[in-house]
Design a protein around this motif. Structure first.
Motif, PDB file in Angstrom:
ATOM      1  N   GLU A   1       0.972  -1.121   0.037  1.00 61.00           N
ATOM      2  CA  GLU A   1       0.024  -0.038   0.071  1.00 61.00           C
ATOM      3  C   GLU A   1       0.797   1.142   0.015  1.00 61.00           C
ATOM      4  O   GLU A   1       0.591   2.274  -0.703  1.00 61.00           O
ATOM      5  N   ALA A   2       2.050   1.149   0.800  1.00 57.95           N
ATOM      6  CA  ALA A   2       2.881   2.250   0.679  1.00 57.95           C
ATOM      7  C   ALA A   2       3.768   2.566  -0.550  1.00 57.95           C
ATOM      8  O   ALA A   2       3.878   3.643  -1.188  1.00 57.95           O
ATOM      9  N   ARG A   3       3.862   1.523  -1.210  1.00 58.76           N
ATOM     10  CA  ARG A   3       4.622   1.530  -2.572  1.00 58.76           C
ATOM     11  C   ARG A   3       3.652   1.976  -3.648  1.00 58.76           C
ATOM     12  O   ARG A   3       4.109   2.674  -4.629  1.00 58.76           O
ATOM     13  N   TYR A   4       2.268   1.626  -3.717  1.00 56.75           N
ATOM     14  CA  TYR A   4       1.626   1.779  -4.856  1.00 56.75           C
ATOM     15  C   TYR A   4       0.471   2.855  -4.485  1.00 56.75           C
ATOM     16  O   TYR A   4      -0.106   2.954  -5.533  1.00 56.75           O
ATOM     17  N   ASP A   5       0.273   3.234  -3.244  1.00 59.89           N
ATOM     18  CA  ASP A   5      -0.833   3.955  -2.788  1.00 59.89           C
ATOM     19  C   ASP A   5      -2.179   3.516  -3.311  1.00 59.89           C
ATOM     20  O   ASP A   5      -3.105   4.530  -3.936  1.00 59.89           O
ATOM     21  N   LEU A   6      -2.423   2.174  -3.174  1.00 58.60           N
ATOM     22  CA  LEU A   6      -3.580   1.517  -3.668  1.00 58.60           C
ATOM     23  C   LEU A   6      -3.913   0.363  -2.391  1.00 58.60           C
ATOM     24  O   LEU A   6      -3.171   0.195  -1.710  1.00 58.60           O
ATOM     25  N   PRO A   7      -5.358   0.222  -2.246  1.00 61.04           N
ATOM     26  CA  PRO A   7      -5.775  -0.819  -1.155  1.00 61.04           C
ATOM     27  C   PRO A   7      -5.119  -2.006  -1.606  1.00 61.04           C
ATOM     28  O   PRO A   7      -5.045  -2.544  -2.737  1.00 61.04           O
ATOM     29  N   VAL A   8      -4.867  -2.910  -0.530  1.00 59.07           N
ATOM     30  CA  VAL A   8      -4.507  -4.411  -0.907  1.00 59.07           C
ATOM     31  C   VAL A   8      -5.095  -5.351   0.131  1.00 59.07           C
ATOM     32  O   VAL A   8      -5.478  -4.946   1.178  1.00 59.07           O
ATOM     33  N   CYS A   9      -5.501  -6.370  -0.400  1.00 60.26           N
ATOM     34  CA  CYS A   9      -6.294  -7.547   0.097  1.00 60.26           C
ATOM     35  C   CYS A   9      -5.340  -8.742   0.268  1.00 60.26           C
ATOM     36  O   CYS A   9      -4.851  -9.211  -1.012  1.00 60.26           O
ATOM     37  N   LEU A  10      -5.446  -9.361   1.403  1.00 60.95           N
ATOM     38  CA  LEU A  10      -4.544 -10.543   1.689  1.00 60.95           C
ATOM     39  C   LEU A  10      -5.524 -11.799   1.998  1.00 60.95           C
ATOM     40  O   LEU A  10      -6.295 -11.764   2.785  1.00 60.95           O
TER      41      LEU A  10
ATOM     42  N   LEU B   1     -11.913  -5.829  -4.208  1.00 63.08           N
ATOM     43  CA  LEU B   1     -11.419  -4.834  -4.737  1.00 63.08           C
ATOM     44  C   LEU B   1     -12.321  -4.332  -5.919  1.00 63.08           C
ATOM     45  O   LEU B   1     -12.430  -3.073  -6.213  1.00 63.08           O
ATOM     46  N   LEU B   2     -13.069  -5.076  -6.470  1.00 60.77           N
ATOM     47  CA  LEU B   2     -13.785  -4.684  -7.758  1.00 60.77           C
ATOM     48  C   LEU B   2     -15.232  -4.982  -7.721  1.00 60.77           C
ATOM     49  O   LEU B   2     -16.128  -4.404  -8.655  1.00 60.77           O
ATOM     50  N   GLN B   3     -16.017  -5.497  -6.615  1.00 59.77           N
ATOM     51  CA  GLN B   3     -17.069  -5.913  -6.627  1.00 59.77           C
ATOM     52  C   GLN B   3     -18.028  -4.429  -6.394  1.00 59.77           C
ATOM     53  O   GLN B   3     -17.585  -3.614  -5.334  1.00 59.77           O
ATOM     54  N   ASN B   4     -19.065  -4.219  -6.797  1.00 62.25           N
ATOM     55  CA  ASN B   4     -20.098  -2.925  -6.699  1.00 62.25           C
ATOM     56  C   ASN B   4     -20.975  -3.221  -5.649  1.00 62.25           C
ATOM     57  O   ASN B   4     -21.405  -2.180  -5.097  1.00 62.25           O
ATOM     58  N   SER B   5     -21.130  -4.452  -5.054  1.00 60.37           N
ATOM     59  CA  SER B   5     -22.266  -4.659  -4.269  1.00 60.37           C
ATOM     60  C   SER B   5     -22.021  -4.308  -2.722  1.00 60.37           C
ATOM     61  O   SER B   5     -22.762  -4.666  -1.698  1.00 60.37           O
ATOM     62  N   GLY B   6     -20.646  -3.813  -2.459  1.00 59.57           N
ATOM     63  CA  GLY B   6     -20.474  -3.761  -1.062  1.00 59.57           C
ATOM     64  C   GLY B   6     -19.204  -4.382  -0.786  1.00 59.57           C
ATOM     65  O   GLY B   6     -18.778  -5.261  -1.292  1.00 59.57           O
ATOM     66  N   LYS B   7     -18.700  -3.894   0.546  1.00 57.03           N
ATOM     67  CA  LYS B   7     -17.547  -4.629   0.776  1.00 57.03           C
ATOM     68  C   LYS B   7     -17.790  -6.266   1.446  1.00 57.03           C
ATOM     69  O   LYS B   7     -18.918  -6.360   1.750  1.00 57.03           O
ATOM     70  N   LEU B   8     -17.033  -7.001   0.971  1.00 56.36           N
ATOM     71  CA  LEU B   8     -16.986  -8.361   1.559  1.00 56.36           C
ATOM     72  C   LEU B   8     -17.002  -8.123   3.146  1.00 56.36           C
ATOM     73  O   LEU B   8     -16.154  -7.918   3.639  1.00 56.36           O
ATOM     74  N   LYS B   9     -17.973  -8.956   3.822  1.00 57.70           N
ATOM     75  CA  LYS B   9     -17.891  -9.093   5.104  1.00 57.70           C
ATOM     76  C   LYS B   9     -17.292 -10.541   5.606  1.00 57.70           C
ATOM     77  O   LYS B   9     -17.627 -11.497   4.791  1.00 57.70           O
ATOM     78  N   THR B  10     -16.357 -10.669   6.602  1.00 59.05           N
ATOM     79  CA  THR B  10     -15.807 -11.946   6.820  1.00 59.05           C
ATOM     80  C   THR B  10     -16.224 -12.345   8.217  1.00 59.05           C
ATOM     81  O   THR B  10     -15.861 -11.399   9.294  1.00 59.05           O
ATOM     82  N   SER B  11     -16.599 -13.303   8.669  1.00 62.89           N
ATOM     83  CA  SER B  11     -16.843 -13.824  10.082  1.00 62.89           C
ATOM     84  C   SER B  11     -15.440 -14.488  10.474  1.00 62.89           C
ATOM     85  O   SER B  11     -15.196 -15.210   9.790  1.00 62.89           O
ATOM     86  N   MET B  12     -15.128 -14.006  11.727  1.00 66.63           N
ATOM     87  CA  MET B  12     -13.940 -14.341  12.158  1.00 66.63           C
ATOM     88  C   MET B  12     -13.939 -14.938  13.755  1.00 66.63           C
ATOM     89  O   MET B  12     -14.713 -14.274  14.308  1.00 66.63           O
TER      90      MET B  12
END
Length: 388
Positions: A152-161, A365-376
């Protein structure tokens, strides 16, 4: 960035929606290669034709890692590979990946595409809260490394792992065999057996120890000792190493098989090689698949009884290579599931094949329907990868 020996052709399409991916040959310090690739895909909806959004996907793997530009429709627009460097410090291990990512940025800019973020999948475990790899057996220098922060610091974009099996499930749920199912179980057989579960739009990180640990489901009290220390784990019967040992035992017994000639010719043992001989009717290959199918069906039937999915997707290099193995598992699991749950379970092969993980990493990163929720769970630790 120095790029040498580069030849790139523009995309061409025909009536069957087959894209001839840019033909490229790159040699950057012997660590980064681009190959010709043909991708069959669905033509995007007309209303989205002007959408130039893409995300960069990185799937870290054993000998080489895959990268791609993926659009909002789940279509891979450009594909490349970077060599995985073992036994190096963290930054040195990441260098081939960073060069490949920068190449994809340049390619996206040349094509007029806008990169929205980067998705990364790892063959290991991760801490969801810190967004760091917890363990990557093939690249231990990246354990607890701030990978997302660095990118994220290098490319100034969101990153998902993501863990690789979770990423593959996301891809199949949104663009593949899992569309339309509320409870979806994904099982993959690569180096070992891996699993991921999707319930009501959420990627489940259940507190039950068996989620993501299906490779250690016990199926035989008298089985061989597993790497975990227990006996009879499913991984001891159906992992790629276990399959290879089955073939070796058959060769030592002197059983007649064309596998012997191919291996004596120094061909590398692989799921594809075994599948080719099974198609030709080789007795040893068919026997191996029958044994693997029996044990894997036993383990996955227990998983079905525990989580009661509406659909079961089977993926990974071993399963994708063999119609025989899939057919035997499909009939066994369907029969067992009908007696253990109230509703029929659909058992299907993964539609996206080896691209499922790449495509899945870009979903948030690309879905229009909102952020993915994750149960943890409280520990916030992810399932175990399918490649450990």
């Amino acid at each position: 960035m120095l790029l040498t020996n580069v030849l790139i052709a523009r995309y061409t399409f025909n009536a069957n929606s087959v894209a001839i991916v840019p033909v490229a040959l790159l040699n950057i310090e012997r660590t980064f290669y681009i190959y010709t690739r043909i991708i069959r895909f669905q033509v995007p909806n007309r209303r989205k034709a002007s959408d130039k959004s893409v995300a960069i996907a990185l799937e870290i793997a054993g000998s080489q890692s895959a990268l791609a530009l993926v659009d909002r429709g789940g279509v891979i627009r450009h594909h490349c590979y970077a060599k995985t460097l073992w036994g190096r410090p963290a930054i040195a291990s990441l260098e081939p990946y960073l060069r490949a990512i920068e190449y994809l940025f340049a390619h996206a800019k040349a094509e007029g595409w806008r990169v929205r973020g980067l998705g990364v999948s790892i063959p290991g475990t991760l801490d969801q809260l810190s967004r760091r790899p917890l363990t990557i057996p093939i690249l231990p220098s990246l354990n607890d490394f701030p990978l997302c922060d660095l990118l994220e610091a290098r490319y100034d974009l969101p990153v998902c792992l993501h863990v690789d099996v979770d990423a593959a499930l996301l891809g199949e749920y949104h663009y593949g065999a899992g569309k339309g199912y509320h409870r979806l179980l994904y099982l993959t057989l690569n180096a070992v057996v891996g699993a991921a579960l999707f319930i009501d739009g959420q990627l489940e990180r259940s507190p039950h120890a068996s989620v993501g640990h299906i490779s250690h489901v016990p199926v035989s009290a008298n089985g061989p000792r597993c790497s975990c220390g227990k006996r009879g784990c499913i991984n001891s019967f159906v992992s790629l190493d276990a399959i290879q040992k089955m073939v070796q035992r058959a060769l030592r017994r002197g059983e007649e098989t064309s596998l012997a000639q191919r291996l004596n010719n120094r061909e590398y043992f692989s799921p594809q090689l075994l599948a080719e001989e099974a198609v030709r009717g080789d007795a040893v290959a068919l026997q191996v698949y029958a044994e693997v199918g029996r044990w894997l069906s036993e383990a996955t039937a227990r998983y079905i009884a525990l989580f009661e999915p509406h659909a079961l997707i089977l993926g990974g290099s071993v399963l994708n290579a063999s119609e025989y193995l899939f057919a035997s598992m499909q009939s066994t699991l369907t029969m067992h599931a009908s007696t253990s749950v109230d509703t029929p379970i659909k058992v299907v092969l993964a539609h996206l094949g080896n691209d499922a993980g790449l495509i899945g990493t870009t979903v948030p990163l690309l879905q229009n329907s909102g952020k993915l929720k994750t149960s943890m769970p409280a520990s916030s630790l992810s399932p175990v990868s399918s490649e450990q």
